[in-house]
Design an enzyme around this catalytic site. Structure first.
Site, PDB file in Angstrom:
ATOM      1  N   HIS A 191      30.328  48.876  43.565  1.00 48.54           N
ATOM      2  CA  HIS A 191      31.582  48.154  43.328  1.00 48.54           C
ATOM      3  C   HIS A 191      32.202  48.527  41.991  1.00 48.54           C
ATOM      4  O   HIS A 191      31.522  48.749  41.001  1.00 48.54           O
ATOM      5  CB  HIS A 191      31.426  46.639  43.499  1.00 48.54           C
ATOM      6  CG  HIS A 191      30.519  45.925  42.535  1.00 48.54           C
ATOM      7  ND1 HIS A 191      30.934  45.516  41.293  1.00 48.54           N
ATOM      8  CD2 HIS A 191      29.238  45.511  42.657  1.00 48.54           C
ATOM      9  CE1 HIS A 191      29.946  44.874  40.683  1.00 48.54           C
ATOM     10  NE2 HIS A 191      28.905  44.864  41.486  1.00 48.54           N
ATOM     11  N   ASP A 201      26.894  47.065  35.931  1.00 43.63           N
ATOM     12  CA  ASP A 201      27.091  46.267  37.133  1.00 43.63           C
ATOM     13  C   ASP A 201      28.576  46.326  37.482  1.00 43.63           C
ATOM     14  O   ASP A 201      29.349  45.507  36.992  1.00 43.63           O
ATOM     15  CB  ASP A 201      26.630  44.830  36.871  1.00 43.63           C
ATOM     16  CG  ASP A 201      26.645  43.942  38.095  1.00 43.63           C
ATOM     17  OD1 ASP A 201      26.972  44.444  39.192  1.00 43.63           O
ATOM     18  OD2 ASP A 201      26.353  42.744  37.958  1.00 43.63           O
ATOM     19  N   GLU A 244      33.769  42.483  44.057  1.00 45.59           N
ATOM     20  CA  GLU A 244      32.421  42.094  44.473  1.00 45.59           C
ATOM     21  C   GLU A 244      31.949  40.870  43.719  1.00 45.59           C
ATOM     22  O   GLU A 244      31.308  39.973  44.295  1.00 45.59           O
ATOM     23  CB  GLU A 244      31.451  43.269  44.246  1.00 45.59           C
ATOM     24  CG  GLU A 244      30.065  43.057  44.850  1.00 45.59           C
ATOM     25  CD  GLU A 244      29.057  42.384  43.906  1.00 45.59           C
ATOM     26  OE1 GLU A 244      27.934  42.088  44.344  1.00 45.59           O
ATOM     27  OE2 GLU A 244      29.395  42.135  42.723  1.00 45.59           O
ATOM     28  N   GLU A 245      32.250  40.817  42.420  1.00 46.45           N
ATOM     29  CA  GLU A 245      31.710  39.751  41.575  1.00 46.45           C
ATOM     30  C   GLU A 245      32.287  38.376  41.890  1.00 46.45           C
ATOM     31  O   GLU A 245      31.778  37.361  41.406  1.00 46.45           O
ATOM     32  CB  GLU A 245      31.961  40.081  40.100  1.00 46.45           C
ATOM     33  CG  GLU A 245      31.215  41.311  39.573  1.00 46.45           C
ATOM     34  CD  GLU A 245      29.714  41.110  39.471  1.00 46.45           C
ATOM     35  OE1 GLU A 245      29.228  39.987  39.767  1.00 46.45           O
ATOM     36  OE2 GLU A 245      29.014  42.056  39.093  1.00 46.45           O
ATOM     37  N   ASP A 303      23.481  48.800  43.794  1.00 40.36           N
ATOM     38  CA  ASP A 303      23.884  47.858  42.752  1.00 40.36           C
ATOM     39  C   ASP A 303      22.810  47.822  41.681  1.00 40.36           C
ATOM     40  O   ASP A 303      21.879  48.630  41.691  1.00 40.36           O
ATOM     41  CB  ASP A 303      24.095  46.471  43.376  1.00 40.36           C
ATOM     42  CG  ASP A 303      25.165  45.643  42.680  1.00 40.36           C
ATOM     43  OD1 ASP A 303      25.213  45.659  41.430  1.00 40.36           O
ATOM     44  OD2 ASP A 303      25.951  44.976  43.374  1.00 40.36           O
ATOM     45  N   HIS A 319      24.923  41.093  33.440  1.00 39.71           N
ATOM     46  CA  HIS A 319      25.900  40.022  33.210  1.00 39.71           C
ATOM     47  C   HIS A 319      25.951  39.616  31.739  1.00 39.71           C
ATOM     48  O   HIS A 319      26.020  38.437  31.396  1.00 39.71           O
ATOM     49  CB  HIS A 319      25.640  38.821  34.131  1.00 39.71           C
ATOM     50  CG  HIS A 319      26.121  39.047  35.533  1.00 39.71           C
ATOM     51  ND1 HIS A 319      26.829  38.114  36.253  1.00 39.71           N
ATOM     52  CD2 HIS A 319      26.013  40.128  36.345  1.00 39.71           C
ATOM     53  CE1 HIS A 319      27.132  38.612  37.445  1.00 39.71           C
ATOM     54  NE2 HIS A 319      26.639  39.835  37.526  1.00 39.71           N
TER      55      HIS A 319
END
Length: 362
Positions: free
Chosen positions: A68, A183, A215-216, A238, A326
């Site tokens: 993504h 990510d 995606e997130e 991912d 994250h």
């Protein structure tokens, strides 16, 4: 400074690009630039996901490899009278990794405004309050504006993207790579490299390298891209949790950076397809490619959307063990990238209509 090879330069271009959910134009253009030389066709769906096509056999099975494009970030929601910005998180953020971190606000005109996430200083908090994390709703972003009018004169408006700051960095041990947006620009990088390594290789499939959007915030781009492609097999690539930092037990996180791609058996969005999982691990065992099993009780990847599209798609999530996901700065291992690419290339070379039928109905 470390001299960047072709692959590292591609990784730098991808991770330095700024693209939060809903505004992925910059990383999409970067991915297009790097994958287009190896693709037969490149298109973009109407939500913004990039889809590159590489044909082996014209009527062969469709194999989808999705990373993504979006990264976690923020969105401007309000400018107060003093010129400070309120924001909405885009993706999952933990308050303790946010404060005093640098960000870039992207205006409609493309201006990049530096800022920092602030809050009330601890010196004026009660002892009880100092022991607690600051709530996101009590944070703000300081862009050095003296008033709302000045912030607007900078070009800042509600809805503008806010992106974490961390330049791509090759660490002292050059196997370890630090960047924002691993990510999931690492998934995009893997799709690009798979296309590159398939140059001149014979296989019986139509391969789709996909950079999905949003995606997130709910696997949204994977839904539209998969509907467009109608794949026979789907892979989501991912990041996963690395369990090799102090304080993390093997019960909490199984994988270690540098010990091979993670084969997810379960996450909050999907139970991995048994036949496809066995096919992947049998191929890895045959070729001596290292891999690690893993599971995640919550969360999910684009495979969660891919596998329930239309009449169903056999799908598997493959992850790269990554430290500090994250946050503004994450770290992963170059060997895991190389081994994931090698595994996917070899799997594609072994797939054909007969094998896909066995996996689908076995």
């Amino acid at each position: 400074m470390t001299q960047l090879d072709q692959t590292l330069q591609m990784m730098k271009d991808l991770t330095d690009a700024k693209g939060v959910p809903g505004n992925e134009a910059e990383p999409r253009e970067v991915m297009k630039k790097h994958i287009e030389p190896y693709a037969d066709e490149v298109l973009v769906d109407r939500l913004g996901s990039l889809i590159a096509v590489k044909n082996g056999k014209a009527d062969g099975p469709k194999i989808m490899i999705a990373g993504h494009l979006d990264e976690i970030g923020f969105m401007v929601t309000r400018i107060d009278d003093q010129g400070f910005l309120s924001f909405q998180t885009l993706g999952g953020w933990w308050e303790q990794v946010m404060l005093a971190q640098r960000v870039t606000v992207i205006t409609r005109q493309g201006e990049q405004i530096p800022g920092v996430i602030g809050s009330k200083p601890p010196h004026i908090l009660s002892p009880e309050a100092r022991k607690k994390p600051v709530d996101k709703k009590d944070m703000f972003i300081d862009i050095g504006a003296a008033s709302k009018e000045e912030a607007m004169a900078f070009g800042v408006r509600p809805g503008d993207s806010i992106v974490p700051v961390c330049d791509f960095t090759v660490m002292k041990n050059e196997k370890f790579l630090m960047a924002k947006a691993w990510d999931n620009r690492i998934g995009c990088a893997i799709a690009i490299e798979v296309f590159r390594q398939l140059q001149g290789e014979k296989h019986a499939n139509r391969v789709y390298g996909v950079g999905t959007v949003q995606e997130e915030v709910g696997l949204r781009g994977a839904k539209t891209a998969t509907h467009l492609i109608q794949p026979d097999i789907g892979f989501s690539v991912d990041v996963g949790i690395a369990g090799d930092t102090p304080g993390v037990t093997s019960k909490e996180a199984l994988a270690k950076a540098g010990e091979g791609p993670q084969i997810l058996v379960y996450d909050g969005s999907m139970i991995s397809h048994t036949g496809l999982r066995h096919f992947i691990t049998d191929t890895a065992d045959e070729l001596g490619i290292p891999y690690q099993f893993d599971f995640v009780a919550g969360g999910g990847t684009d495979a969660g959307a891919i596998h329930v599209t239309a009449h169903g798609v056999p799908a598997l999530a493959i992850s790269i063990a990554t430290r500090y996901i994250h946050t503004h700065a994450a770290i992963l291992h170059r060997d895991d990238f190389d081994n994931t690419v090698k595994l996917l290339v070899e799997v594609i070379k072994r797939l054909d209509a007969e094998q896909v039928a066995k996996l689908t109905y076995g």
